[in-house]
Motif scaffolding. Structure first.
Motif, PDB file in Angstrom:
ATOM      1  N   CYS A  10     -16.478  70.042  17.257  1.00 50.91           N
ATOM      2  CA  CYS A  10     -17.260  69.588  16.519  1.00 50.91           C
ATOM      3  C   CYS A  10     -17.123  70.414  14.876  1.00 50.91           C
ATOM      4  CB  CYS A  10     -18.539  70.064  17.101  1.00 50.91           C
ATOM      5  SG  CYS A  10     -20.030  70.020  16.214  1.00 50.91           S
ATOM      6  N   THR A  11     -17.483  69.431  14.075  1.00 52.96           N
ATOM      7  CA  THR A  11     -17.781  69.908  12.804  1.00 52.96           C
ATOM      8  C   THR A  11     -19.591  70.641  12.424  1.00 52.96           C
ATOM      9  OG1 THR A  11     -17.440  68.195  11.765  1.00 52.96           O
ATOM     10  CG2 THR A  11     -15.299  69.120  12.705  1.00 52.96           C
ATOM     11  N   HIS A  13     -21.181  67.250  11.277  1.00 51.49           N
ATOM     12  CA  HIS A  13     -21.916  66.050  10.394  1.00 51.49           C
ATOM     13  C   HIS A  13     -23.441  66.062  11.129  1.00 51.49           C
ATOM     14  CE1 HIS A  13     -19.711  63.660  11.996  1.00 51.49           C
ATOM     15  NE2 HIS A  13     -18.754  64.384  12.237  1.00 51.49           N
ATOM     16  N   GLY A  14     -23.875  65.928  12.611  1.00 53.61           N
ATOM     17  CA  GLY A  14     -24.638  65.613  12.831  1.00 53.61           C
ATOM     18  C   GLY A  14     -25.008  63.981  13.384  1.00 53.61           C
ATOM     19  N   CYS A  16     -24.152  62.467  16.495  1.00 51.73           N
ATOM     20  CA  CYS A  16     -24.756  62.274  17.242  1.00 51.73           C
ATOM     21  C   CYS A  16     -26.348  62.976  17.962  1.00 51.73           C
ATOM     22  CB  CYS A  16     -23.566  63.719  18.055  1.00 51.73           C
ATOM     23  SG  CYS A  16     -23.419  65.481  18.178  1.00 51.73           S
ATOM     24  N   CYS A  54     -18.128  59.654  17.789  1.00 53.04           N
ATOM     25  CA  CYS A  54     -17.392  61.190  16.872  1.00 53.04           C
ATOM     26  C   CYS A  54     -16.537  61.419  16.502  1.00 53.04           C
ATOM     27  CB  CYS A  54     -17.880  61.887  18.431  1.00 53.04           C
ATOM     28  SG  CYS A  54     -16.809  63.554  17.483  1.00 53.04           S
ATOM     29  N   GLU A  56     -14.905  63.142  15.428  1.00 50.60           N
ATOM     30  CA  GLU A  56     -13.615  64.577  15.521  1.00 50.60           C
ATOM     31  C   GLU A  56     -13.340  64.046  16.662  1.00 50.60           C
ATOM     32  OE1 GLU A  56     -12.693  65.830  13.347  1.00 50.60           O
ATOM     33  OE2 GLU A  56     -15.023  65.181  12.165  1.00 50.60           O
TER      34      GLU A  56
HETATM   35  S1  SF4 Z   1     -20.713  63.558  16.725  1.00 52.09           S
HETATM   36 FE1  SF4 Z   1     -18.923  65.068  17.194  1.00 52.09          FE
HETATM   37  S2  SF4 Z   1     -18.605  66.132  15.488  1.00 52.09           S
HETATM   38 FE2  SF4 Z   1     -20.276  65.298  14.880  1.00 52.09          FE
HETATM   39  S3  SF4 Z   1     -21.623  66.482  14.960  1.00 52.09           S
HETATM   40 FE3  SF4 Z   1     -21.704  65.279  17.351  1.00 52.09          FE
HETATM   41  S4  SF4 Z   1     -20.380  66.490  18.566  1.00 52.09           S
HETATM   42 FE4  SF4 Z   1     -19.734  67.082  16.407  1.00 52.09          FE
END
Ligand code: SF4
Length: 64
Positions: A10-11, A13-14, A16, A54, A56
């Motif tokens: 997870c990077t 960026h939010g 999710c 996501c 990532e």
């Molecule tokens: S969408 Fe994926 S990378 Fe981005 S905050 Fe959520 S888990 Fe992390």
């Protein structure tokens, strides 16, 4: 079904927790944490959509 977030991938960026705040939340550093341990019905659909959204590939939904 269980939702998991790979904290190393997870990077933060939010996407999710912005799209699906009933399933995901952010920690103090903006990384994703799971709000609910087990999901079914609408929350399962949201979790599966989060997997697809996501960038990532940090989210997984599988049988516990
Ligand atoms: S969408 Fe994926 S990378 Fe981005 S905050 Fe959520 S888990 Fe992390």
């Amino acid at each position: 079904m269980k939702v998991r977030v790979d904290g190393d991938a997870c990077t933060g960026h939010g996407r999710c927790y912005s799209l699906f705040p009933d399933v995901f939340d952010s920690d103090d550093e903006g990384h994703s944490v799971v709000n609910v341990d087990q999901v079914e019905g609408e929350l399962l659909q949201q979790a599966q959509a989060a997997v697809s959204n996501c960038p990532e590939l940090a989210i997984a939904v599988d049988e516990d």
